[in-house]
Design a protein around this motif. Structure first.
Motif, PDB file in Angstrom:
ATOM      1  N   PRO A  10       0.826  -1.214   0.000  1.00 48.99           N
ATOM      2  CA  PRO A  10       0.000   0.000   0.000  1.00 48.99           C
ATOM      3  C   PRO A  10       0.860   1.265   0.000  1.00 48.99           C
ATOM      4  CG  PRO A  10      -0.626  -1.464   1.812  1.00 48.99           C
ATOM      5  CD  PRO A  10       0.601  -2.032   1.174  1.00 48.99           C
ATOM      6  N   GLY A  11       0.387   2.291  -0.673  1.00 43.18           N
ATOM      7  CA  GLY A  11       1.089   3.565  -0.680  1.00 43.18           C
ATOM      8  C   GLY A  11       1.004   4.227   0.680  1.00 43.18           C
ATOM      9  N   THR A  12       2.126   4.726   1.160  1.00 42.10           N
ATOM     10  CA  THR A  12       2.142   5.462   2.414  1.00 42.10           C
ATOM     11  C   THR A  12       2.862   6.788   2.217  1.00 42.10           C
ATOM     12  OG1 THR A  12       4.212   4.478   3.181  1.00 42.10           O
ATOM     13  CG2 THR A  12       2.190   3.375   3.831  1.00 42.10           C
ATOM     14  N   SER A  13       2.457   7.747   2.993  1.00 42.07           N
ATOM     15  CA  SER A  13       3.114   9.047   3.020  1.00 42.07           C
ATOM     16  C   SER A  13       3.355   9.403   4.475  1.00 42.07           C
ATOM     17  CB  SER A  13       2.242  10.116   2.385  1.00 42.07           C
ATOM     18  OG  SER A  13       1.965   9.804   1.047  1.00 42.07           O
ATOM     19  N   THR A  26      -2.984   4.880   1.726  1.00 41.23           N
ATOM     20  CA  THR A  26      -3.947   5.104   0.660  1.00 41.23           C
ATOM     21  C   THR A  26      -5.338   4.711   1.146  1.00 41.23           C
ATOM     22  OG1 THR A  26      -2.268   4.671  -0.990  1.00 41.23           O
ATOM     23  CG2 THR A  26      -4.545   4.510  -1.711  1.00 41.23           C
ATOM     24  N   ASP A  66      -7.974   8.871  -3.392  1.00 43.15           N
ATOM     25  CA  ASP A  66      -7.427   8.359  -2.139  1.00 43.15           C
ATOM     26  C   ASP A  66      -6.041   8.905  -1.832  1.00 43.15           C
ATOM     27  OD1 ASP A  66      -9.698   6.791  -1.984  1.00 43.15           O
ATOM     28  OD2 ASP A  66      -8.759   5.072  -2.957  1.00 43.15           O
ATOM     29  N   GLU A  67      -5.503   9.763  -2.656  1.00 41.00           N
ATOM     30  CA  GLU A  67      -4.103  10.164  -2.531  1.00 41.00           C
ATOM     31  C   GLU A  67      -3.878  11.583  -2.039  1.00 41.00           C
ATOM     32  OE1 GLU A  67      -1.003   8.447  -3.313  1.00 41.00           O
ATOM     33  OE2 GLU A  67      -2.433   6.885  -2.840  1.00 41.00           O
ATOM     34  N   LYS A  88       7.227   9.611   0.534  1.00 37.00           N
ATOM     35  CA  LYS A  88       6.370   8.529   0.062  1.00 37.00           C
ATOM     36  C   LYS A  88       7.185   7.264  -0.152  1.00 37.00           C
ATOM     37  CE  LYS A  88       3.011  11.477  -2.261  1.00 37.00           C
ATOM     38  NZ  LYS A  88       1.777  10.928  -1.760  1.00 37.00           N
ATOM     39  N   CYS A  96       0.462  13.549 -10.186  1.00 38.30           N
ATOM     40  CA  CYS A  96       0.587  13.884  -8.763  1.00 38.30           C
ATOM     41  C   CYS A  96       1.659  14.950  -8.543  1.00 38.30           C
ATOM     42  CB  CYS A  96       0.909  12.643  -7.947  1.00 38.30           C
ATOM     43  SG  CYS A  96      -0.451  11.460  -7.902  1.00 38.30           S
TER      44      CYS A  96
END
Length: 111
Positions: A10-13, A26, A66-67, A88, A96
């Motif tokens: 999963p994308g994380t920031s 996300t 979702d971003e 990220k 983006c």
């Protein structure tokens, strides 16, 4: 990717504000300020539209809705004039990157 049974991390920031680290996944809506974040996202989308931003989603494999949480949270929680740095775990797509630059331009002008 789901249709082909391919899993991805999963994308994380992660961003730091006033010495505290905040992580966003996300589509995660569990942050304490989640309601404020999504109100800010709606505002950001309106302003981007007013500035003529048109999303380039041809190469994107996920829902862009979702971003935006970390950007919105950073604008809500940071002090006026302070730099915002977001780290990220995935590469940032062309859209983006352009989106983030335009958000920066819009909100620096208004602050």
């Amino acid at each position: 990717m789901k249709n082909h049974c391919i899993d991805k991390v999963p994308g994380t920031s992660i961003l730091e504000i006033n010495g505290a680290f905040h992580e966003f996944l996300t589509a995660d809506k569990t942050h304490l300020l989640s309601q404020e974040v999504y109100l800010k996202i709606d505002e950001m989308k309106r302003k981007l539209h007013e500035y003529g931003h048109k999303p380039r989603t041809m190469e994107v494999l996920f829902d862009l809705e979702d971003e935006d949480g970390e950007d919105a949270f950073a604008l809500i929680a940071s002090e006026l004039g302070s730099p915002i740095r977001i780290v990220k775990n995935h590469r940032v797509c062309v859209d983006c990157h352009g989106y983030t630059k335009l958000v920066s331009i819009i909100y620096v002008k208004e602050r």
